[in-house]
Design a protein around this motif. Structure first.
Motif, short mmCIF file in Angstrom:
data_model
loop_
_atom_site.label_atom_id
_atom_site.label_comp_id
_atom_site.label_asym_id
_atom_site.label_seq_id
_atom_site.Cartn_x
_atom_site.Cartn_y
_atom_site.Cartn_z
N ALA A 1 -56.71 7.02 -1.73
CA ALA A 1 -55.31 6.62 -1.64
C ALA A 1 -54.40 7.83 -1.76
O ALA A 1 -54.71 8.77 -2.49
CB ALA A 1 -54.99 5.64 -2.76
N ARG A 2 -53.30 7.80 -1.02
CA ARG A 2 -52.28 8.83 -1.21
C ARG A 2 -51.53 8.47 -2.49
O ARG A 2 -51.61 7.33 -2.97
CB ARG A 2 -51.33 8.83 0.00
CG ARG A 2 -50.62 10.16 0.15
CD ARG A 2 -49.68 10.24 1.32
NE ARG A 2 -48.73 11.32 1.06
CZ ARG A 2 -47.63 11.52 1.74
NH1 ARG A 2 -47.30 10.72 2.74
NH2 ARG A 2 -46.82 12.53 1.44
N ALA A 3 -50.79 9.39 -3.05
CA ALA A 3 -50.06 9.12 -4.29
C ALA A 3 -49.09 7.96 -4.08
O ALA A 3 -48.59 7.75 -2.97
CB ALA A 3 -49.28 10.37 -4.69
N LEU B 1 -43.96 14.74 -6.94
CA LEU B 1 -45.04 14.92 -7.90
C LEU B 1 -46.41 14.55 -7.31
O LEU B 1 -47.34 14.22 -8.04
CB LEU B 1 -44.78 14.07 -9.16
CG LEU B 1 -43.60 14.54 -10.02
CD1 LEU B 1 -43.33 13.55 -11.14
CD2 LEU B 1 -43.86 15.93 -10.60
N GLU B 2 -46.49 14.62 -5.98
CA GLU B 2 -47.75 14.27 -5.35
C GLU B 2 -48.88 15.18 -5.87
O GLU B 2 -50.00 14.73 -6.09
CB GLU B 2 -47.61 14.42 -3.82
CG GLU B 2 -48.78 13.84 -3.08
CD GLU B 2 -48.48 13.47 -1.63
OE1 GLU B 2 -47.43 13.89 -1.10
OE2 GLU B 2 -49.31 12.76 -1.04
N LEU C 1 -54.31 14.48 -11.55
CA LEU C 1 -54.73 13.42 -12.47
C LEU C 1 -55.96 12.70 -11.93
O LEU C 1 -56.88 12.36 -12.66
CB LEU C 1 -53.59 12.42 -12.69
CG LEU C 1 -52.37 12.98 -13.44
CD1 LEU C 1 -51.23 11.96 -13.44
CD2 LEU C 1 -52.73 13.36 -14.87
N LYS C 2 -55.96 12.47 -10.61
CA LYS C 2 -57.06 11.76 -9.97
C LYS C 2 -58.33 12.60 -9.90
O LYS C 2 -59.43 12.09 -9.96
CB LYS C 2 -56.66 11.38 -8.53
CG LYS C 2 -55.86 10.11 -8.45
CD LYS C 2 -56.78 8.97 -8.70
CE LYS C 2 -56.34 7.72 -7.99
NZ LYS C 2 -57.03 6.54 -8.48
N ARG D 1 -59.69 19.77 -9.88
CA ARG D 1 -58.81 20.64 -9.10
C ARG D 1 -58.00 21.60 -9.97
O ARG D 1 -57.30 22.46 -9.46
CB ARG D 1 -57.79 19.79 -8.32
CG ARG D 1 -58.37 19.10 -7.11
CD ARG D 1 -57.29 18.26 -6.43
NE ARG D 1 -57.79 17.65 -5.24
CZ ARG D 1 -57.77 18.22 -4.03
NH1 ARG D 1 -57.24 19.41 -3.87
NH2 ARG D 1 -58.26 17.60 -2.99
N ILE D 2 -58.10 21.44 -11.30
CA ILE D 2 -57.21 22.17 -12.19
C ILE D 2 -57.34 23.69 -12.05
O ILE D 2 -56.35 24.41 -12.03
CB ILE D 2 -57.38 21.71 -13.67
CG1 ILE D 2 -56.21 22.22 -14.53
CG2 ILE D 2 -58.70 22.13 -14.28
CD1 ILE D 2 -55.09 21.25 -14.60
#
Ligand code: UDP
Length: 234
Positions: free
Chosen positions: A194-196, A205-206, A212-213, A217-218
């Motif tokens: 899903a997209r944001a 804030l995408e 968060l998902k 990626r951090i």
């Protein structure tokens, strides 16, 4: 860094999309790079990325809000974000309206299959000239296939900067086609990811939603975005 900002397309999303549609309709060749801070950071350390970002044959748009905000910091006004996934979706729509063809390269096989099903259903007049997953080892061979198919739209989803490098390497062998490196767009358009939610997108804030998902990626986020902002401050 400033050279990359100078090269950016700075007008509105609507104006940009109308240029894309015209180019598609007139069988022109166009290579779109949807830049985020990571792309500009690659441009600083990788001469091939530097070259393709600055090439006259390339149109660079601000996909990430970091680019828009970063530009503001150094006095360069960019109207708004132009997310790659929206460029991809619009191209499919225009392609269907204009009876054009598309070639997809990238993402996992099940994603590519789901993508083709969505496209056939939603954009029935768009011809799928080919669809190859992004884990095929010989991607240059896939480009030879693309050269014979002569599609009007070529979407490559391998992540930055592999997708841009691959397109750039072969671009001169084409005299028409809209080429875009679209990152994770196949995952989104196929309905796999899903997209944001709209509110995240509206609040710019995408990027936070994606972090968060996918917390893995951090590190990538730190290495590109945080370092990018520090560099601009200097
Ligand atoms: N991918 C691929 N082959 C690879 C590595 C990645 O096809 O060797 C695909 C991956 O499946 C995903 C896309 O490239 O669909 C990259 O997505 P990501 O979300 O990392 O891109 P971003 O939008 O962050 O640049």
């Amino acid at each position: 860094m400033i050279r990359f900002f100078n090269k950016l397309y700075k007008e509105s999303r609507e104006d940009f999309l109308s240029i894309v549609r015209d180019n598609l309709s007139n069988d022109n060749r166009m290579f779109i790079v949807t830049a985020n801070p990571e792309a500009f950071m690659f441009g600083e350390k990788d001469s091939e990325v530097e070259k393709l970002l600055l090439d006259d044959a390339t149109t660079v748009v601000a996909d990430g809000i970091g680019i828009v905000k970063g530009g503001k910091k150094i006095g360069i006004d960019i109207a708004e974000r132009i997310p790659g996934v929206e460029i991809a979706e619009k191209l499919l729509k225009y392609g269907s309206e204009l009876n054009k063809s598309v070639f997809f390269l990238g993402a996992k096989q099940e994603v590519i299959d789901a993508l083709c099903a969505v496209v056939e259903e939603k954009y029935p007049s768009l011809k799928i000239a080919g669809a190859v997953n992004g884990y095929t080892p010989d991607k240059d061979a896939v480009f030879e296939e693309i050269k014979s198919a002569k599609p009007d739209i070529v979407l490559v989803a391998l992540g930055i900067p592999a997708q841009e490098k691959l397109i750039y390497k072969h671009l001169k062998d084409f005299d028409k086609g809209i080429f875009v490196g679209v990152g994770g767009s196949f995952d989104v358009i196929s309905g796999t990811k899903a997209r944001a939610p709209k509110l995240f997108i509206k609040l710019n804030l995408e990027w936070l939603y994606r972090l968060l998902k996918e917390p893995s990626r951090i590190k990538r986020f730190y290495n590109s975005n945080v370092k990018f902002l520090l560099k601009l401050k200097k």
